[in-house]
Design a protein around this motif. Structure first.
Motif, PDB file in Angstrom:
ATOM      1  N   GLY A   1       0.810  -1.213   0.000  1.00 19.95           N
ATOM      2  CA  GLY A   1       0.000   0.000   0.000  1.00 19.95           C
ATOM      3  C   GLY A   1       0.845   1.265   0.000  1.00 19.95           C
ATOM      4  O   GLY A   1       0.555   2.226  -0.724  1.00 19.95           O
ATOM      5  N   ILE A   2       1.901   1.278   0.792  1.00 24.79           N
ATOM      6  CA  ILE A   2       2.795   2.443   0.836  1.00 24.79           C
ATOM      7  C   ILE A   2       3.515   2.613  -0.501  1.00 24.79           C
ATOM      8  O   ILE A   2       3.639   3.734  -1.009  1.00 24.79           O
ATOM      9  CB  ILE A   2       3.792   2.316   2.007  1.00 24.79           C
ATOM     10  N   LEU A   3       3.989   1.504  -1.082  1.00 23.89           N
ATOM     11  CA  LEU A   3       4.639   1.593  -2.392  1.00 23.89           C
ATOM     12  C   LEU A   3       3.676   2.072  -3.478  1.00 23.89           C
ATOM     13  O   LEU A   3       4.057   2.883  -4.336  1.00 23.89           O
ATOM     14  CB  LEU A   3       5.235   0.246  -2.782  1.00 23.89           C
ATOM     15  N   ALA A   4       2.433   1.603  -3.430  1.00 21.78           N
ATOM     16  CA  ALA A   4       1.434   2.043  -4.408  1.00 21.78           C
ATOM     17  C   ALA A   4       1.157   3.537  -4.256  1.00 21.78           C
ATOM     18  O   ALA A   4       1.035   4.258  -5.256  1.00 21.78           O
ATOM     19  CB  ALA A   4       0.145   1.240  -4.247  1.00 21.78           C
ATOM     20  N   LEU A   5       1.069   4.003  -3.026  1.00 21.54           N
ATOM     21  CA  LEU A   5       0.864   5.438  -2.787  1.00 21.54           C
ATOM     22  C   LEU A   5       2.054   6.246  -3.292  1.00 21.54           C
ATOM     23  O   LEU A   5       1.884   7.298  -3.923  1.00 21.54           O
ATOM     24  CB  LEU A   5       0.640   5.686  -1.297  1.00 21.54           C
ATOM     25  N   PHE A   6       3.258   5.742  -3.061  1.00 24.03           N
ATOM     26  CA  PHE A   6       4.470   6.409  -3.517  1.00 24.03           C
ATOM     27  C   PHE A   6       4.500   6.506  -5.045  1.00 24.03           C
ATOM     28  O   PHE A   6       4.780   7.571  -5.605  1.00 24.03           O
ATOM     29  CB  PHE A   6       5.693   5.647  -2.997  1.00 24.03           C
ATOM     30  N   VAL A   7       4.175   5.416  -5.725  1.00 28.43           N
ATOM     31  CA  VAL A   7       4.140   5.412  -7.193  1.00 28.43           C
ATOM     32  C   VAL A   7       3.050   6.347  -7.697  1.00 28.43           C
ATOM     33  O   VAL A   7       3.244   7.094  -8.659  1.00 28.43           O
ATOM     34  CB  VAL A   7       3.939   3.973  -7.724  1.00 28.43           C
ATOM     35  N   PHE A   8       1.902   6.343  -7.040  1.00 30.44           N
ATOM     36  CA  PHE A   8       0.796   7.226  -7.413  1.00 30.44           C
ATOM     37  C   PHE A   8       1.218   8.696  -7.321  1.00 30.44           C
ATOM     38  O   PHE A   8       0.990   9.481  -8.246  1.00 30.44           O
ATOM     39  CB  PHE A   8      -0.404   6.950  -6.504  1.00 30.44           C
ATOM     40  N   VAL A   9       1.849   9.062  -6.215  1.00 31.38           N
ATOM     41  CA  VAL A   9       2.285  10.449  -6.026  1.00 31.38           C
ATOM     42  C   VAL A   9       3.365  10.817  -7.040  1.00 31.38           C
ATOM     43  O   VAL A   9       3.334  11.911  -7.622  1.00 31.38           O
ATOM     44  CB  VAL A   9       2.786  10.668  -4.584  1.00 31.38           C
ATOM     45  N   LEU A  10       4.313   9.918  -7.281  1.00 25.47           N
ATOM     46  CA  LEU A  10       5.355  10.211  -8.266  1.00 25.47           C
ATOM     47  C   LEU A  10       4.769  10.367  -9.670  1.00 25.47           C
ATOM     48  O   LEU A  10       5.143  11.276 -10.408  1.00 25.47           O
ATOM     49  CB  LEU A  10       6.417   9.110  -8.274  1.00 25.47           C
ATOM     50  N   PHE A  11       3.851   9.491 -10.019  1.00 24.72           N
ATOM     51  CA  PHE A  11       3.263   9.539 -11.361  1.00 24.72           C
ATOM     52  C   PHE A  11       2.460  10.819 -11.562  1.00 24.72           C
ATOM     53  O   PHE A  11       2.696  11.564 -12.515  1.00 24.72           O
ATOM     54  CB  PHE A  11       2.382   8.313 -11.594  1.00 24.72           C
ATOM     55  N   PHE A  12       1.525  11.077 -10.671  1.00 27.16           N
ATOM     56  CA  PHE A  12       0.691  12.262 -10.844  1.00 27.16           C
ATOM     57  C   PHE A  12       1.439  13.541 -10.506  1.00 27.16           C
ATOM     58  O   PHE A  12       1.173  14.586 -11.086  1.00 27.16           O
ATOM     59  CB  PHE A  12      -0.605  12.131 -10.044  1.00 27.16           C
TER      60      PHE A  12
END
Length: 93
Positions: free
Chosen positions: A72-83
């Motif tokens: 979940g933390i990695l997914a949030l990190f990728v989401f923030v980096l992408f957007f």
């Protein structure tokens, strides 16, 4: 001489169920519950090893809980980096 029957720790079973729920229906709550009850179950089993079993269930609940939180933390990190990157590119134009 009879061997005493060992019971499976209720907390270990709850930890495993919460760990599964952490991956399916209740992502954050299930994972935190799995971690808390998993540690409680392992302590309970270590205090009374002749009466309780289920250490593997508790460990499985812990693994499911911790991995769900890490993913979940990695997914949030990728989401923030992408957007965040998309916003930065949009501001550069």
């Amino acid at each position: 001489m009879s061997t005493p029957i060992r019971q499976t720790s209720t907390l270990a079973i709850i930890s495993l169920i919460a760990g599964i729920l952490g991956w399916t229906a209740l992502p954050l709550i299930g994972s935190i519950g799995a971690i808390i009850t998993g540690h409680m179950a392992r302590g309970e089993i270590n205090r009374e090893p002749q009466r309780l079993e289920g250490d593997a269930l508790a460990v499985a609940g812990l693994v499911l809980g911790y991995t769900a939180i890490v993913v979940g933390i990695l997914a949030l990190f990728v989401f923030v980096l992408f957007f965040g990157g998309m916003v930065w590119l949009g501001l550069q134009s």
